[in-house]
Design an enzyme around this catalytic site. Structure first.
Site, mmCIF file in Angstrom:
data_model
loop_
_atom_site.group_PDB
_atom_site.id
_atom_site.type_symbol
_atom_site.label_atom_id
_atom_site.label_comp_id
_atom_site.label_asym_id
_atom_site.label_seq_id
_atom_site.Cartn_x
_atom_site.Cartn_y
_atom_site.Cartn_z
ATOM 1 N N ARG A 16 -24.929 29.951 88.350
ATOM 2 C CA ARG A 16 -24.508 31.220 88.952
ATOM 3 C C ARG A 16 -24.139 31.100 90.425
ATOM 4 O O ARG A 16 -23.580 32.009 91.014
ATOM 5 C CB ARG A 16 -25.620 32.264 88.769
ATOM 6 C CG ARG A 16 -25.622 32.889 87.383
ATOM 7 C CD ARG A 16 -26.804 33.790 87.189
ATOM 8 N NE ARG A 16 -28.047 33.016 87.004
ATOM 9 C CZ ARG A 16 -29.262 33.553 86.966
ATOM 10 N NH1 ARG A 16 -29.408 34.842 87.122
ATOM 11 N NH2 ARG A 16 -30.323 32.785 86.793
ATOM 12 N N GLN A 74 -34.869 13.579 85.462
ATOM 13 C CA GLN A 74 -34.818 14.298 84.191
ATOM 14 C C GLN A 74 -33.341 14.338 83.795
ATOM 15 O O GLN A 74 -32.572 15.106 84.369
ATOM 16 C CB GLN A 74 -35.382 15.720 84.368
ATOM 17 C CG GLN A 74 -35.509 16.471 83.057
ATOM 18 C CD GLN A 74 -35.673 17.975 83.242
ATOM 19 O OE1 GLN A 74 -35.262 18.546 84.248
ATOM 20 N NE2 GLN A 74 -36.254 18.629 82.258
ATOM 21 N N ASN A 171 -43.758 35.937 87.129
ATOM 22 C CA ASN A 171 -44.179 34.561 87.403
ATOM 23 C C ASN A 171 -43.312 33.986 88.519
ATOM 24 O O ASN A 171 -42.085 33.997 88.429
ATOM 25 C CB ASN A 171 -43.994 33.754 86.104
ATOM 26 C CG ASN A 171 -44.188 32.266 86.326
ATOM 27 O OD1 ASN A 171 -44.857 31.857 87.269
ATOM 28 N ND2 ASN A 171 -43.609 31.472 85.440
ATOM 29 N N LYS A 353 -17.923 15.380 128.204
ATOM 30 C CA LYS A 353 -18.195 14.531 127.036
ATOM 31 C C LYS A 353 -18.818 13.225 127.491
ATOM 32 O O LYS A 353 -18.294 12.579 128.395
ATOM 33 C CB LYS A 353 -16.901 14.232 126.282
ATOM 34 C CG LYS A 353 -17.143 13.475 124.993
ATOM 35 C CD LYS A 353 -16.075 12.436 124.684
ATOM 36 C CE LYS A 353 -16.315 11.148 125.428
ATOM 37 N NZ LYS A 353 -15.432 10.051 125.020
ATOM 38 N N ASN A 379 -18.949 17.314 144.335
ATOM 39 C CA ASN A 379 -18.184 18.528 144.059
ATOM 40 C C ASN A 379 -16.904 18.153 143.329
ATOM 41 O O ASN A 379 -16.086 17.397 143.851
ATOM 42 C CB ASN A 379 -17.841 19.239 145.372
ATOM 43 C CG ASN A 379 -17.229 20.599 145.076
ATOM 44 O OD1 ASN A 379 -17.930 21.591 144.948
ATOM 45 N ND2 ASN A 379 -15.917 20.633 144.931
ATOM 46 N N SER A 407 -9.097 19.851 144.296
ATOM 47 C CA SER A 407 -8.627 20.455 143.048
ATOM 48 C C SER A 407 -7.428 19.715 142.473
ATOM 49 O O SER A 407 -6.679 19.049 143.181
ATOM 50 C CB SER A 407 -8.235 21.908 143.309
ATOM 51 O OG SER A 407 -9.393 22.620 143.670
HETATM 52 C C1 UD1 Z 1 -38.734 29.978 85.583
HETATM 53 C C2 UD1 Z 1 -39.944 30.438 84.791
HETATM 54 C C3 UD1 Z 1 -40.089 31.948 84.942
HETATM 55 C C4 UD1 Z 1 -40.223 32.306 86.397
HETATM 56 C C5 UD1 Z 1 -39.068 31.745 87.191
HETATM 57 C C6 UD1 Z 1 -39.306 31.916 88.673
HETATM 58 C C7 UD1 Z 1 -40.197 28.960 82.866
HETATM 59 C C8 UD1 Z 1 -39.977 28.808 81.428
HETATM 60 N N1 UD1 Z 1 -39.776 30.105 83.406
HETATM 61 O O1 UD1 Z 1 -37.616 30.595 84.983
HETATM 62 O O2 UD1 Z 1 -41.230 32.390 84.219
HETATM 63 O O3 UD1 Z 1 -40.268 33.716 86.542
HETATM 64 O O4 UD1 Z 1 -38.903 30.334 86.954
HETATM 65 O O5 UD1 Z 1 -38.170 31.568 89.412
HETATM 66 O O6 UD1 Z 1 -40.758 28.100 83.509
HETATM 67 N N2 UD1 Z 1 -35.743 22.953 86.268
HETATM 68 C C9 UD1 Z 1 -35.734 21.588 86.054
HETATM 69 N N3 UD1 Z 1 -35.508 21.134 84.797
HETATM 70 C C10 UD1 Z 1 -35.301 21.944 83.736
HETATM 71 C C11 UD1 Z 1 -35.313 23.341 83.968
HETATM 72 C C12 UD1 Z 1 -35.541 23.811 85.246
HETATM 73 O O7 UD1 Z 1 -35.927 20.813 86.970
HETATM 74 O O8 UD1 Z 1 -35.099 21.431 82.628
HETATM 75 C C13 UD1 Z 1 -35.974 23.436 87.632
HETATM 76 C C14 UD1 Z 1 -34.777 24.157 88.201
HETATM 77 O O9 UD1 Z 1 -33.945 23.260 88.917
HETATM 78 C C15 UD1 Z 1 -35.414 25.188 89.108
HETATM 79 C C16 UD1 Z 1 -36.771 25.452 88.488
HETATM 80 O O10 UD1 Z 1 -37.016 24.380 87.612
HETATM 81 O O11 UD1 Z 1 -35.576 24.693 90.416
HETATM 82 C C17 UD1 Z 1 -36.782 26.774 87.722
HETATM 83 O O12 UD1 Z 1 -35.806 26.675 86.712
HETATM 84 P P1 UD1 Z 1 -34.923 27.906 86.255
HETATM 85 O O13 UD1 Z 1 -33.998 27.466 85.211
HETATM 86 O O14 UD1 Z 1 -34.368 28.595 87.433
HETATM 87 O O15 UD1 Z 1 -36.081 28.776 85.578
HETATM 88 P P2 UD1 Z 1 -36.073 30.312 85.324
HETATM 89 O O16 UD1 Z 1 -35.302 30.609 84.117
HETATM 90 O O17 UD1 Z 1 -35.725 31.016 86.571
#
Ligand code: UD1
Ligand code: CA
Length: 475
Positions: A16, A74, A171, A353, A379, A407
């Protein structure tokens, strides 16, 4: 704090954001989003940090390095549970407690991380989770509580029914875990849910099955739980971090005339009794001394400003030093490696500079000083230019103590002007000038008496002047 490590989840793309950068690498106050998360963990006393990286990982490596962190890769983003599992594999054996942080939530504070750790320990629970009560909980996982206040489950928005979606406690994605519990629980997660992902949040159910629980800690400031999922949220988070930074400065004795129109990055320090006017930008590693006045429109990056210095409006300066009580501006430009001496004056439309300007010297108007070493009490007249570049290489100009440059002088480098020398206005100086000498280099002046009256009387008439009676030419 020994035995406590952090896993920072930062493998996602963040679609997004509509950016070529991974979302956690986008800047908040000049630093990547994930930098702020790591900084909070470090300030909370956590040494070991594992960054879980995937999408655009090379853009995040500088932050990892800045914190001496480890990297866990990952490859495919199978969810936060899978990401935590990747991170866990890199943790040292000494880590007994693990704080899991969302790389996209930069507003978390160090004190909150410490409280989160304390609330798990106090109850001897498997985990604690930071929650927030939001007016608009859309997009977040909802906290469903047991009657005793512990967490019954965390339901993702996409899996939630209408009643659950009404819950305003969300959360944050930040947790403190007992490591042994995490080791046991993560492999048990399943991906049977709306997003077909391994949800870290499902560990709540594992905890309950183990006869232990997850303790919720509601953040006193709901801003702390905010994750960044859009450019709009990025701007809001920037505003919040900025406001905190400026509040800290004010608390430490800095006057900020209009906090809403002042921009200060987190690596900047400002001494007591300094004054920042509206429209000032202090960037990078800038260090401002005490009693410094920085007027409107100044952009200062990676500079050191001595006590009592005064930057008049609209100065731009980078990687330079301004010593005590020097006065700069209005409209001065200090390019990298400039060093302005104590009490020196650099005035309007002067560009400096890679030059050292000695104590008490002045270049007050319209000048260019590049690759110059300027002594004390020199000066530099209006319109003086160091001709430092011959198209191939840069050359040095040295002006001794007490030199007076008239100058509109061109100083063709390499050039040395001895101390106490005087250079006549309008000169183009190409040869070294010995100390105490006068150097002049300009065409001799010619005067033609009554030339205008004779040849261009209409000019005098136009100016309303009487045309004097003059003898005809040649008589
Ligand atoms: C997650 C939480 C949600 C919480 C929210 C807060 C879960 C299932 N959900 O949702 O409850 O309210 O964060 O912002 O945990 N990421 C990885 N690998 C992955 C997926 C995500 O590294 O496979 C990282 C993303 O880069 C990010 C963070 O984890 O920095 C959160 O991931 P995102 O996909 O934004 O989770 P939400 O759907 O927002
Ligand atoms: Ca998120």
């Amino acid at each position: 704090m020994k035995g406590i490590s952090a896993i920072i989840l930062a493998a996602g793309q963040g679609k997004r954001m509509k950016s070529s950068l991974p979302k956690v690498a986008l800047p908040v106050l000049g630093k990547p989003v994930v930098w702020h998360v790591a900084q909070a963990a470090r300030s909370a006393g956590i040494r070991e940090m594992v960054f879980v990286l995937g999408y655009g990982r090379d853009k995040i490596l500088p932050t990892v390095e800045a914190f001496g962190g480890k990297v866990a890769i990952q490859e495919s983003q199978f969810g936060t549970g899978d990401a935590a599992r990747c991170g866990l594999a890199e943790l040292s054996a000494g880590a007994k407690e693990v704080v899991v942080l969302c790389g996209d939530a930069p507003l978390i504070r160090p004190a909150t991380i410490r409280s989160l750790l304390a609330s798990r320990r106090r109850r001897g629970a498997a985990a604690s989770v930071l929650t927030g009560i939001l007016d608009d909980p859309a997009g977040y996982g909802r906290i469903v509580r047991n009657p005793d206040g512990s967490v019954a489950k965390i339901v993702e928005e996409k899996d939630a029914d209408a009643a659950t979606r009404k819950i305003r406690e969300v959360n944050s994605g930040t947790y403190a875990f007992d490591r042994a519990f995490l080791e046991k629980g993560l492999p048990r997660l399943s991906d049977v849910n709306a997003q077909r992902e391994f949800y870290l949040t499902d560990l709540v159910l594992e905890a309950l099955a183990e006869g232990t629980c997850v303790v919720p800690l509601a953040a006193a400031d709901p801003d702390e739980v905010r994750g960044i999922n859009s450019r709009r949220e990025l701007a809001e988070a920037t505003g919040i971090v900025l406001r905190r930074t400026i509040d800290e400065l004010m608390a430490s004795g800095v006057t900020v005339i209009d906090p809403s129109r002042t921009y200060v990055e987190p690596g900047v320090s400002v001494g007591q009794d300094s004054v920042l006017e509206p429209g000032v930008l202090l960037l990078g590693k800038t260090r401002v001394g005490r009693g410094v006045r920085i007027q409107t429109g100044c952009v200062v990056e990676d500079c050191v400003l001595g006590d009592g210095a005064h930057l008049k409006p609209y100065c731009v300066m980078t990687s330079s030093r301004v010593r005590n009580r020097a006065i700069i501006g209005p409209f001065s430009h200090l390019r990298p490696e400039s060093d302005i001496g104590e009490g020196a004056h650099i005035g309007n439309f002067v560009e400096v500079k890679k030059s050292r300007i000695g104590k008490g010297s002045k270049a007050n108007h319209l000048a260019y000083l590049g690759d110059a070493v300027v002594g004390k009490k020199v000066n530099v007249g209006a319109g003086t230019i160091t001709c430092n570049y011959d198209g191939i290489a840069k050359h040095r100009t040295v002006l001794g103590d007490g030199v007076f440059v008239g100058s509109d002088t061109m100083l063709v480098a390499p050039l040395t002007v001895g101390k106490g020398a005087l250079i006549g206005a309008g000169s183009t100086i190409t040869e070294n000038v010995p100390p105490y000498a006068l150097a002049l280099c300009r065409a001799e002046q010619k005067v033609f008496d009554f030339w205008v009256a004779r040849k261009k009387p209409e000019l005098l008439k136009k100016a309303g002047l009487a045309v004097p009676a003059v003898k005809k030419e040649g008589k």
